[in-house]
Design an enzyme around this catalytic site. Sequence first.
Site, PDB file in Angstrom:
ATOM      1  CG  ASP A  89       1.093   5.980 -10.683  1.00 60.18           C
ATOM      2  OD1 ASP A  89       0.504   4.885 -10.793  1.00 60.18           O
ATOM      3  OD2 ASP A  89       1.553   6.393  -9.598  1.00 60.18           O
ATOM      4  CG  HIS A  90      -2.826   5.947  -9.098  1.00 58.57           C
ATOM      5  ND1 HIS A  90      -3.780   5.026  -8.746  1.00 58.57           N
ATOM      6  CD2 HIS A  90      -1.693   5.568  -8.466  1.00 58.57           C
ATOM      7  CE1 HIS A  90      -3.260   4.134  -7.925  1.00 58.57           C
ATOM      8  NE2 HIS A  90      -1.978   4.436  -7.743  1.00 58.57           N
ATOM      9  CG  HIS A 183      -1.044   4.591  -2.953  1.00 59.75           C
ATOM     10  ND1 HIS A 183      -2.218   3.896  -3.131  1.00 59.75           N
ATOM     11  CD2 HIS A 183      -0.347   4.459  -4.107  1.00 59.75           C
ATOM     12  CE1 HIS A 183      -2.233   3.374  -4.351  1.00 59.75           C
ATOM     13  NE2 HIS A 183      -1.112   3.692  -4.952  1.00 59.75           N
ATOM     14  N   GLY A 184       1.533   5.894   0.556  1.00 61.91           N
ATOM     15  CA  GLY A 184       1.932   6.708   1.698  1.00 61.91           C
ATOM     16  C   GLY A 184       2.698   5.891   2.720  1.00 61.91           C
ATOM     17  N   GLY A 212       2.169   1.073  -3.705  1.00 58.01           N
ATOM     18  CA  GLY A 212       2.512   1.295  -2.303  1.00 58.01           C
ATOM     19  C   GLY A 212       3.768   0.559  -1.893  1.00 58.01           C
ATOM     20  CB  SER A 214       7.079   3.908  -0.091  1.00 53.25           C
ATOM     21  OG  SER A 214       7.468   4.547  -1.280  1.00 53.25           O
ATOM     22  CG  ASN A 233       3.680   1.541  -9.060  1.00 57.25           C
ATOM     23  OD1 ASN A 233       4.180   0.790  -9.895  1.00 57.25           O
ATOM     24  ND2 ASN A 233       2.600   2.233  -9.300  1.00 57.25           N
ATOM     25  CB  ALA A 235       5.399   7.353  -5.327  1.00 54.85           C
ATOM     26  CB  THR A 236       5.527   7.530  -0.187  1.00 56.69           C
ATOM     27  OG1 THR A 236       4.182   7.535  -0.668  1.00 56.69           O
ATOM     28  CG2 THR A 236       5.587   8.265   1.142  1.00 56.69           C
TER      29      THR A 236
END
Length: 282
Positions: A89-90, A183-184, A212, A214, A233, A235-236
Amino acid sequence: MLKKDLVMPKSNMIKKLREMQETNSSLLATNFYNYETLRGIMKAASQLNQPIILQLTKSSIDYMGLSVAVNLAKSSLEEYQVEGWLHLDHSVSYDLVHECLDAGFDSVMIDASEKPFEENMDITRKVVELAANYGANVEAELGYIAKLGQSKEKTGFTDPAEAKYFVEQTGINSLAVAIGSAHGFYTQEPNLDIQRLSEIRAATHIPLVLHGGSGIPGSSLKEAIKNGICKINLATEIKNIFMQTLKTSMAMNEDIDLRNVFPSAIHAVSRLVEEKLEIVKS
């Protein structure tokens, strides 16, 4: 319960994403950070018998070590008998992409979205040429999707015409698009530009990716899937629920045995991922 007697065939990730595209479906892609978060993810995927993409960033690879992280992912997929893939990822580095492909990754993302358009195309094209030797999926990003610490007020949505040209010139297999996610954590409920997404889908004809994930409401995720998102995706929220649960557990007792302290956080990750998988599979 582990389904050790069940053989789960694993398809090439390029083909799997195409299958998602053809059926207006999506895969959930989850970042893991240690054994505990990975175990929580795998328990959820196994419980619901759903495929899963396991994602690693450079930071997680640096933390765990490349071979350890890869072996954790692959052995967990085998143990839990879940169809799954390992994705970088990234990555902003061609060299890291090369290392990960050599290590057995099924998919890689080269993120040159913050570079000038032509430069983004150049490095992405090189990664596509490299990944072809491994039969690996290549994801790239076009537009501005705020990363951790970056302004969420700035906008730079993916332009459908640019996306069409970018896909044609690079030969990528999937494209992360900027349509209002970030993101976040979100300070307010995100408003995804579904009309723009639909236009990008019509212009590119390849699986599209939503970063992003989340904090985006389930109804918005479902609408995005209907309009071309084939990979979401997460993640956060995984990091957050693991740490918040762990802090609560530690505040309530003085047990120093991590084998007694971690299970509640693992279970919390599992519940979260189950909720997301239910949204995706519906």
